[in-house]
Scaffold this motif. Structure first.
Motif, PDB file in Angstrom:
ATOM      1  N   SER A 184      45.615  40.850  31.640  1.00 61.88           N
ATOM      2  CA  SER A 184      45.324  40.123  32.873  1.00 61.88           C
ATOM      3  C   SER A 184      45.397  41.050  34.077  1.00 61.88           C
ATOM      4  N   ASN A 185      46.389  41.929  34.094  1.00 55.71           N
ATOM      5  CA  ASN A 185      46.541  42.871  35.191  1.00 55.71           C
ATOM      6  C   ASN A 185      45.402  43.895  35.201  1.00 55.71           C
ATOM      7  N   SER A 188      41.813  42.221  36.115  1.00 54.43           N
ATOM      8  CA  SER A 188      41.693  41.418  37.334  1.00 54.43           C
ATOM      9  C   SER A 188      40.492  41.869  38.157  1.00 54.43           C
TER      10      SER A 188
END
Length: 320
Positions: A184-185, A188
């Motif tokens: 997710s990081n 992004s």
């Protein structure tokens, strides 16, 4: 009163008795740093070719990364799938949706175990889902399988998007949750952040759910690092890797699994396992133990979720 500037990382945390720098080195040793893949001179080739487009799939882009890139491709009848080896001791062997890690007798194909720079081609004769895997012992069980024309279920509860949250929650080791946070990081703002969301898992065996989710996340990380290889329709186009090497992200999912599975025969996996075990024994955290799932042949070990999370966050930072 006077103010003293804090010296971060100089405390008494147990990172091999070497403070912050020791943490950084363990992050790199556990998960590796981003690598690159570029085709080399062909050491050999076999297979068949069609009259349509050529779609490239990289077999293990670097040594120890047990993935096909991309995990899934869409192809039309007459297209050629071109498998290009980036590391040694891997195969491309046809399997089936119900048994992704077993050779099928239905129009089978098999490359045999090959090494870096080998090329294997296969003509697409129909648009039914076709599964393939690495027949080198333990590789498929660690997630090394892929799909041509994956089954699709747009916005369905059985799709990757619909099942991902439950699959992650059911992983008692916490590894998938850690990898999901990492992904997710990393993704992004990336156009590939939702790649693979519609792949249907309804007819796949339950033991393969974790591997499917990991493979989807790995491809998403690849797309985030190489935005130019993603077409407007969401497909992956590796035609440019001959002139522009493809960046390969650390395989965090594989490393986490390796830390829980000393039976892995991957050289990078054994390194990750020893480092993670050493880190866990020296850490002062009292977090709950991490248990490895028994469905993929891994054994349960005691580790620190807080430690694993810290390592992943650190390696995310230093991979940028």
């Amino acid at each position: 009163m006077s103010y003293s500037t804090p010296s971060y990382g100089s405390g008494s945390s147990s990172w091999g008795s070497s403070g912050y720098d020791g943490c950084v080195q363990q992050c790199i040793a556990s998960f590796g740093t981003p690598a690159t893949y570029a085709p080399t001179a062909t050491s050999g080739s076999s297979g068949s070719t069609g009259t349509g487009s050529t779609i490239t799939v990289v077999v293990a882009p670097t040594q120890g990364v047990l993935r096909y890139v991309p995990f899934a491709v869409n192809a039309s009848v007459g297209d050629t799938i071109k498998f290009m080896w980036g590391a040694n001791n891997h195969t491309v062997t046809k399997s089936s949706e119900l048994t992704p890690c077993n050779k099928t007798s239905d129009a089978p194909f098999a490359s045999g175990e090959q090494n870096k720079s080998f090329v294997f081609t296969q003509v697409v004769n129909d648009t039914n889902p076709t599964f393939f895997y690495c027949g080198t012992p333990t590789h498929c069980e660690q997630g090394m399988f892929g799909i041509i024309n994956p089954p699709s279920a747009l916005d369905a509860p059985t799709s990757v998007a619909g099942m991902m949250s439950a699959v992650i929650s059911n992983d008692t080791s916490g590894d998938l949750a850690t990898y999901a946070s990492y992904t997710s990081n990393q993704t992004s703002g990336s156009a590939g952040a939702n790649w693979g969301a519609n792949i249907d898992m309804s007819n796949m065996p339950s033991w393969a759910y974790d591997a499917v989710v990991e493979n989807v996340m790995f491809t998403r990380n690849v797309l985030a690092m190489n935005p130019d290889i993603m077409n407007a329709d969401g497909s992956v186009n590796l035609a440019s890797i001959g002139s522009t090497p493809m960046m390969v992200p650390p395989d965090v999912g594989s490393a986490l699994n390796a830390a829980s599975s000393p039976s892995s025969d991957s050289s990078s996996a054994s390194t990750a396992s020893s480092v993670a075990t050493s880190s866990a024994s020296s850490a002062t955290s009292t977090s709950s133990p991490v248990g490895a799932s028994s469905t993929n042949g891994a054994v349960s070990v005691t580790s620190s979720k807080a430690l694993v999370g810290a390592v992943v966050l650190a390696v995310t930072f230093f991979a940028l």
